[in-house]
Design an enzyme around this catalytic site. Structure first.
Site, PDB file in Angstrom:
ATOM      1  N   HIS A 227      49.958  54.635  39.352  1.00  0.00           N
ATOM      2  CA  HIS A 227      49.314  53.408  39.808  1.00  0.00           C
ATOM      3  C   HIS A 227      48.720  52.632  38.615  1.00  0.00           C
ATOM      4  O   HIS A 227      48.950  51.434  38.462  1.00  0.00           O
ATOM      5  CB  HIS A 227      48.214  53.757  40.818  1.00  0.00           C
ATOM      6  CG  HIS A 227      47.457  52.575  41.320  1.00  0.00           C
ATOM      7  ND1 HIS A 227      47.746  51.954  42.510  1.00  0.00           N
ATOM      8  CD2 HIS A 227      46.426  51.878  40.779  1.00  0.00           C
ATOM      9  CE1 HIS A 227      46.941  50.920  42.670  1.00  0.00           C
ATOM     10  NE2 HIS A 227      46.115  50.872  41.644  1.00  0.00           N
ATOM     11  N   GLU A 231      50.158  48.990  37.252  1.00  0.00           N
ATOM     12  CA  GLU A 231      49.318  47.793  37.343  1.00  0.00           C
ATOM     13  C   GLU A 231      49.106  47.142  35.976  1.00  0.00           C
ATOM     14  O   GLU A 231      49.172  45.919  35.854  1.00  0.00           O
ATOM     15  CB  GLU A 231      47.953  48.140  37.953  1.00  0.00           C
ATOM     16  CG  GLU A 231      47.986  48.409  39.446  1.00  0.00           C
ATOM     17  CD  GLU A 231      48.405  47.206  40.291  1.00  0.00           C
ATOM     18  OE1 GLU A 231      48.195  46.058  39.838  1.00  0.00           O
ATOM     19  OE2 GLU A 231      48.969  47.417  41.375  1.00  0.00           O
ATOM     20  N   ASN A 235      50.663  43.443  34.558  1.00  0.00           N
ATOM     21  CA  ASN A 235      49.834  42.376  33.984  1.00  0.00           C
ATOM     22  C   ASN A 235      50.392  41.910  32.650  1.00  0.00           C
ATOM     23  O   ASN A 235      50.450  40.715  32.362  1.00  0.00           O
ATOM     24  CB  ASN A 235      48.400  42.873  33.754  1.00  0.00           C
ATOM     25  CG  ASN A 235      47.598  42.938  35.039  1.00  0.00           C
ATOM     26  OD1 ASN A 235      48.002  42.387  36.052  1.00  0.00           O
ATOM     27  ND2 ASN A 235      46.468  43.624  34.987  1.00  0.00           N
TER      28      ASN A 235
HETATM   29  N1  LIG Z   1      47.516  41.713  29.753  1.00  0.00           N
HETATM   30  C1  LIG Z   1      46.941  40.578  30.208  1.00  0.00           C
HETATM   31  N2  LIG Z   1      47.080  39.417  29.517  1.00  0.00           N
HETATM   32  C2  LIG Z   1      46.505  38.262  29.975  1.00  0.00           C
HETATM   33  N3  LIG Z   1      45.774  38.164  31.107  1.00  0.00           N
HETATM   34  C3  LIG Z   1      45.596  39.289  31.831  1.00  0.00           C
HETATM   35  C4  LIG Z   1      46.164  40.549  31.427  1.00  0.00           C
HETATM   36  N4  LIG Z   1      45.790  41.485  32.336  1.00  0.00           N
HETATM   37  C5  LIG Z   1      45.052  40.842  33.264  1.00  0.00           C
HETATM   38  N5  LIG Z   1      44.930  39.532  32.970  1.00  0.00           N
HETATM   39  C6  LIG Z   1      44.173  38.514  33.741  1.00  0.00           C
HETATM   40  O1  LIG Z   1      43.248  39.164  34.591  1.00  0.00           O
HETATM   41  C7  LIG Z   1      43.451  38.750  35.943  1.00  0.00           C
HETATM   42  C8  LIG Z   1      43.103  39.886  36.873  1.00  0.00           C
HETATM   43  O2  LIG Z   1      44.040  40.947  36.726  1.00  0.00           O
HETATM   44  P1  LIG Z   1      44.236  42.001  37.899  1.00  0.00           P
HETATM   45  O3  LIG Z   1      45.284  42.986  37.489  1.00  0.00           O
HETATM   46  O4  LIG Z   1      42.902  42.566  38.267  1.00  0.00           O
HETATM   47  O5  LIG Z   1      44.731  41.120  39.125  1.00  0.00           O
HETATM   48  P2  LIG Z   1      46.078  40.291  39.315  1.00  0.00           P
HETATM   49  O6  LIG Z   1      47.117  40.814  38.372  1.00  0.00           O
HETATM   50  O7  LIG Z   1      45.760  38.844  39.243  1.00  0.00           O
HETATM   51  O8  LIG Z   1      46.443  40.653  40.818  1.00  0.00           O
HETATM   52  P3  LIG Z   1      46.880  42.087  41.429  1.00  0.00           P
HETATM   53  O9  LIG Z   1      45.768  42.499  42.345  1.00  0.00           O
HETATM   54  O10 LIG Z   1      48.104  41.757  42.185  1.00  0.00           O
HETATM   55  O11 LIG Z   1      47.079  43.033  40.285  1.00  0.00           O
HETATM   56  C9  LIG Z   1      44.897  38.282  36.016  1.00  0.00           C
HETATM   57  O12 LIG Z   1      45.113  37.338  37.036  1.00  0.00           O
HETATM   58  C10 LIG Z   1      45.104  37.686  34.626  1.00  0.00           C
HETATM   59  O13 LIG Z   1      44.621  36.348  34.584  1.00  0.00           O
END
Ligand SMILES: Nc1ncnc2c1ncn2[C@@H]1O[C@H](COP(=O)(O)OP(=O)(O)OP(=O)(O)O)[C@@H](O)[C@H]1O
Length: 359
Positions: A227, A231, A235
């Protein structure tokens, strides 16, 4: 909010089912035997065998490393088990255990959609109050709520696996004593790249370079590790594609480096996806922070157990992965270089030397 009420009702129903499960009648002599395990004999020793709260991690046997003793950890809780393995349990007790396991399976299935339904509830709240973010009391409630859910499901999963599922080599319930990190990482890479290609209509998603010893094994719950890897990789792939454009001819690869220390296994996921502005870093740990424009909508009667993860959209990926890491004494950290990329560090505790972090 309606979705939160729905979840509350699931909990109420499950609690009732557990408390109303008829108790088995325990024959007097068996009751006596069980109680006897706690008692001391004439030499002042306990009749039962004592299990320490922190029993040594069996996968580290033979290694010369010992965890540093932690405060508040010294035999604060002790468990006594019977030394005699030849006890005759009555058919009624076997039957009870069967019923109990069945009851747990039903409860576990009922609660499969809790995370997505609460996410839906938070969305409803945001819309009804015109809020962009949730405040800190809701944030800390959700952290505790999800952490306790991880713990409860870990115990339920363990009970069901030990009672119902055929035993598998290297597995004790859902714990794998030899989780191969490289294999899990490879699988997570394939899944995340597949979702990325599908979502952006790409022929070839950004490559992921994996640096990991092939024989890196440790004791862990493979489902949790998959998981977290999935995830964080998702990202990174999303950030790379969105920074360089889905039309780009080539993408800079994401690097997944896995190192084995004596205390921790550390996984670094580095991408060149443009990073995150420093002011937004605290927000990435909050539920519902996402830079996706429209959060995927869920069917109101949504109850599918195998919810297919979309590319992004709930803002749950990072905060939930951090809870999974912390549950077994690890952590998840994120360092960004705005304008270049992000490094995510996933620390996993090899020693299993921590207690469950429930507050
Ligand atoms: N490696 C990364 N590079 C740039 N921005 C990132 C990265 N990882 C996370 N983020 C930012 O952080 C936010 C939150 O990430 P998170 O994984 O918590 O949720 P998500 O990807 O938007 O949705 P999900 O719940 O579907 O994973 C993302 O929408 C993105 O803007």
């Amino acid at each position: 909010m309606p979705s939160i009420q729905k979840v509350r009702n699931w909990y109420a129903q499950s609690f009732e089912e557990l408390t109303e499960l008829p108790h088995p009648r325990i024959p007097n002599e068996l009751r006596e035997l069980l109680i006897n395990a706690q008692r001391k004999n004439s030499n002042g020793e306990r009749n039962g065998k004592m299990l320490l709260q922190n029993t040594e991690n069996p996968s580290l046997v033979g290694e010369d490393y010992r965890p540093i003793a932690r405060r508040n950890n010294v035999n604060s809780r002790r468990y006594f088990v019977l030394l005699d393995d030849n006890i005759k349990w009555s058919p009624e007790i076997y039957q009870y255990n069967k019923h109990f396991t069945k009851c747990l399976s039903i409860i576990k299935r009922r609660h499969d959609p809790v995370v997505t339904t609460v996410a839906q509830g938070i969305n409803e709240y945001k819309h009804s109050r015109q809020r962009m973010q949730i405040d800190s009391s809701i944030q800390s409630f959700l952290d505790r709520f999800y952490m306790s859910r991880i713990g409860i499901r870990m115990l339920i999963g363990q009970h069901i696996a030990l009672n119902e599922e055929p035993s598998r080599g290297n597995y004790v319930g859902i714990i794998c004593t030899k989780t191969n990190v490289r294999e899990l990482a490879q699988e997570a890479i394939e899944n995340a790249r597949f979702i990325c290609e599908d979502y952006y209509g790409l022929f070839d998603a950004p490559k992921v370079q994996l640096i990991c010893k092939p024989d890196l094994n440790f004791m862990y719950v493979p489902g949790h590790l998959s998981h977290m890897l999935f995830e964080t990789l998702k990202n990174s792939l999303r950030a790379v594609v969105e920074t360089h454009g889905s039309e780009a001819e080539r993408f800079p690869p994401v690097k997944l480096i896995i190192a084995e220390g004596k205390e921790d296994i550390t996984i670094k996921i580095s991408d060149e996806g443009g990073g995150i502005p420093r002011s937004a870093i605290p927000l990435v740990w909050t539920y519902m922070y996402t830079t996706v424009q429209s959060t995927p909508s869920l069917d109101p009667d949504f109850s599918k157990s195998d919810f297919k993860a979309p590319m992004a959209g709930f803002g749950y990926g990072l905060p939930l992965s951090r809870l999974y890491a912390r549950y077994f004494g690890g952590d998840l950290k994120l360092i960004s270089m705005e304008g270049y990329g992000t490094d995510v560090y996933l620390h996993l505790n090899r020693l299993s030397s921590t207690s469950e972090p429930l507050q």
